[in-house]
Design an enzyme around this catalytic site. Structure first.
Site, PDB file in Angstrom:
ATOM      1  CB  SER A 168      -7.832   9.905  -8.612  1.00 23.72           C
ATOM      2  OG  SER A 168      -7.909   8.871  -9.587  1.00 23.72           O
TER       3      SER A 168
ATOM      4  CE1 TYR B 201     -10.865   6.998  -5.196  1.00 22.80           C
ATOM      5  CE2 TYR B 201     -10.524   6.744  -7.569  1.00 22.80           C
ATOM      6  CZ  TYR B 201     -10.022   6.970  -6.296  1.00 22.80           C
ATOM      7  OH  TYR B 201      -8.677   7.197  -6.119  1.00 22.80           O
TER       8      TYR B 201
HETATM    9  N1  NAP Z   1      -3.302   3.378  -6.155  1.00 19.31           N
HETATM   10  C1  NAP Z   1      -3.874   4.056  -7.132  1.00 19.31           C
HETATM   11  O1  NAP Z   1      -3.950   3.578  -8.282  1.00 19.31           O
HETATM   12  C2  NAP Z   1      -4.388   5.451  -6.886  1.00 19.31           C
HETATM   13  C3  NAP Z   1      -4.574   6.268  -8.000  1.00 19.31           C
HETATM   14  C4  NAP Z   1      -5.049   7.567  -7.802  1.00 19.31           C
HETATM   15  C5  NAP Z   1      -5.306   8.033  -6.534  1.00 19.31           C
HETATM   16  N2  NAP Z   1      -5.124   7.206  -5.457  1.00 19.31           N
HETATM   17  C6  NAP Z   1      -5.406   7.782  -4.126  1.00 19.31           C
HETATM   18  O2  NAP Z   1      -4.210   7.741  -3.383  1.00 19.31           O
HETATM   19  C7  NAP Z   1      -4.516   7.735  -1.986  1.00 19.31           C
HETATM   20  C8  NAP Z   1      -3.716   6.638  -1.308  1.00 19.31           C
HETATM   21  O3  NAP Z   1      -4.113   5.383  -1.839  1.00 19.31           O
HETATM   22  P1  NAP Z   1      -3.120   4.145  -2.008  1.00 19.31           P
HETATM   23  O4  NAP Z   1      -3.113   3.793  -3.431  1.00 19.31           O
HETATM   24  O5  NAP Z   1      -1.850   4.384  -1.311  1.00 19.31           O
HETATM   25  O6  NAP Z   1      -4.030   3.017  -1.270  1.00 19.31           O
HETATM   26  P2  NAP Z   1      -3.778   2.151   0.047  1.00 19.31           P
HETATM   27  O7  NAP Z   1      -2.509   1.392  -0.052  1.00 19.31           O
HETATM   28  O8  NAP Z   1      -5.041   1.379   0.241  1.00 19.31           O
HETATM   29  O9  NAP Z   1      -3.648   3.252   1.208  1.00 19.31           O
HETATM   30  C9  NAP Z   1      -4.749   3.998   1.637  1.00 19.31           C
HETATM   31  C10 NAP Z   1      -4.444   4.639   2.993  1.00 19.31           C
HETATM   32  O10 NAP Z   1      -5.580   5.402   3.401  1.00 19.31           O
HETATM   33  C11 NAP Z   1      -5.851   5.137   4.763  1.00 19.31           C
HETATM   34  N3  NAP Z   1      -7.257   5.333   5.079  1.00 19.31           N
HETATM   35  C12 NAP Z   1      -8.348   4.846   4.449  1.00 19.31           C
HETATM   36  N4  NAP Z   1      -9.467   5.220   5.089  1.00 19.31           N
HETATM   37  C13 NAP Z   1      -9.074   5.956   6.162  1.00 19.31           C
HETATM   38  C14 NAP Z   1      -9.761   6.614   7.209  1.00 19.31           C
HETATM   39  N5  NAP Z   1     -11.104   6.584   7.297  1.00 19.31           N
HETATM   40  N6  NAP Z   1      -9.036   7.284   8.139  1.00 19.31           N
HETATM   41  C15 NAP Z   1      -7.698   7.328   8.069  1.00 19.31           C
HETATM   42  N7  NAP Z   1      -6.986   6.726   7.102  1.00 19.31           N
HETATM   43  C16 NAP Z   1      -7.674   6.038   6.166  1.00 19.31           C
HETATM   44  C17 NAP Z   1      -5.407   3.689   4.971  1.00 19.31           C
HETATM   45  O11 NAP Z   1      -5.046   3.485   6.320  1.00 19.31           O
HETATM   46  P3  NAP Z   1      -5.877   2.644   7.402  1.00 19.31           P
HETATM   47  O12 NAP Z   1      -6.617   1.584   6.662  1.00 19.31           O
HETATM   48  O13 NAP Z   1      -4.826   2.111   8.348  1.00 19.31           O
HETATM   49  O14 NAP Z   1      -6.742   3.656   8.048  1.00 19.31           O
HETATM   50  C18 NAP Z   1      -4.170   3.623   4.084  1.00 19.31           C
HETATM   51  O15 NAP Z   1      -3.035   4.016   4.806  1.00 19.31           O
HETATM   52  C19 NAP Z   1      -6.034   7.578  -1.896  1.00 19.31           C
HETATM   53  O16 NAP Z   1      -6.604   8.844  -1.664  1.00 19.31           O
HETATM   54  C20 NAP Z   1      -6.419   7.053  -3.274  1.00 19.31           C
HETATM   55  O17 NAP Z   1      -7.743   7.400  -3.623  1.00 19.31           O
HETATM   56  C21 NAP Z   1      -4.666   5.932  -5.607  1.00 19.31           C
END
Ligand code: NAP
Length: 253
Positions: free
Chosen positions: A139, A152
């Site tokens: 991130s 985070y």
């Molecule tokens: N959106 C942003 O602005 C942003 C920016 C920078 C980085 N990121 C990073 O991008 C990645 C994906 O995030 P996203 O934005 O796509 O959010 P999201 O829509 O909330 O998706 C997060 C995913 O992670 C899975 N997850 C969470 N805890 C888990 C666990 N203990 N075991 C297995 N799976 C788990 C969830 O699946 P389940 O709940 O079904 O397990 C879900 O599929 C993350 O690492 C986040 O930190 C996001």
């Protein structure tokens, strides 16, 4: 043989969009997450297109991760690309107001979970050799501090340094390692951070133009598809309508 991508956190956001992007290019899919219904729906959607293997998996459970990788069915054992995407942010209030459990959950998921999956898959990726990749989703928070970023951002700094250090050790194996560091993207990320408060989550994206899950999936697919002799070390990407703020200065009065 079709290349195989292993995606953690495939039930939502970047992970689900990546599953669709890799499927469109003919890759076989290994999809993990905790929500079985979402995994099943995605399998139903994509299995007519490409081979799909799903596994309900909590990345925090090292034994479950090792067992799941050990039990991969024949056609899915030769993993080409690992997308370490599962992760979350909890709490946006100042550090001194955050419950310890929220910090621990972020460390357990974003650090320990990512390490668990990487450790279990390294032998398979090394066996694949040239053209294999580990794509870690970091991130901008791992590089740039912001109020409420506390643990985070620190977990994502770990993701960056772990990615760089892996490269050093994997230099002779052909396995590439990339830290993709997105800025603001509209997914369920904020809904998770604000613990289901839809209004607070929507406010984050209101009146601006965030990136979409598909924007990031396109970058993940691009990195995975580069010629085998190229390694992008870190790819930081923001929407045009996001940038940094001035330093905060505490003044009298
Ligand atoms: N959106 C942003 O602005 C942003 C920016 C920078 C980085 N990121 C990073 O991008 C990645 C994906 O995030 P996203 O934005 O796509 O959010 P999201 O829509 O909330 O998706 C997060 C995913 O992670 C899975 N997850 C969470 N805890 C888990 C666990 N203990 N075991 C297995 N799976 C788990 C969830 O699946 P389940 O709940 O079904 O397990 C879900 O599929 C993350 O690492 C986040 O930190 C996001």
């Amino acid at each position: 043989m079709k290349p195989v991508v292993f995606i953690t956190g495939a039930t939502s956001g970047f992970g689900r969009a990546s599953a669709r992007r890799f499927a469109a290019a003919g890759w076989s899919l290994i999809l993990c997450g905790r929500r079985a219904d979402r995994l099943e729906a995605l399998k139903q959607e994509l299995q007519g297109q490409v081979p799909v293997h799903t596994a309900v998996l909590d990345v925090r459970d090292a034994q479950a991760v090792a067992d799941m990788v050990q039990a991969l069915p024949g056609p899915f054992t030769a993993v080409t690309t690992l997308v370490n995407n599962a992760g979350l942010a909890l709490a946006a209030q100042p550090a001194q107001e955050v419950a310890l459990q929220d910090w621990q959950t972020m460390i357990d998921t974003n650090v320990t979970g990512l390490v668990n999956v990487t450790h279990a898959l390294l032998p398979r990726l090394i066996e694949t050799g040239a053209g294999a990749s580990i794509i870690n989703i970091g991130s901008v928070a791992g590089q740039w501090p912001y109020p409420g970023g506390h643990v985070y951002g620190a977990t994502k700094a770990f993701v960056q340094q772990f990615s760089y250090n892996l490269r050093c050790d994997l230099i002779k194996t052909g396995v590439r390692v990339t830290d993709i560091a997105p800025g603001m993207a509209e997914t369920e990320f904020s809904l998770v951070r604000y613990k289901g408060n839809q209004d607070a989550a929507e406010k984050i994206y209101r009146g601006t133009t965030p990136m979409s899950a598909e924007d990031i999936a396109e970058q993940i697919f691009y990195v995975a598809s580069l010629p085998p002799h190229l390694n992008i070390n870190r790819l930081e990407i923001m929407p045009v309508r996001q940038a940094w703020s001035p330093f905060a200065v505490d003044r009298d009065g």
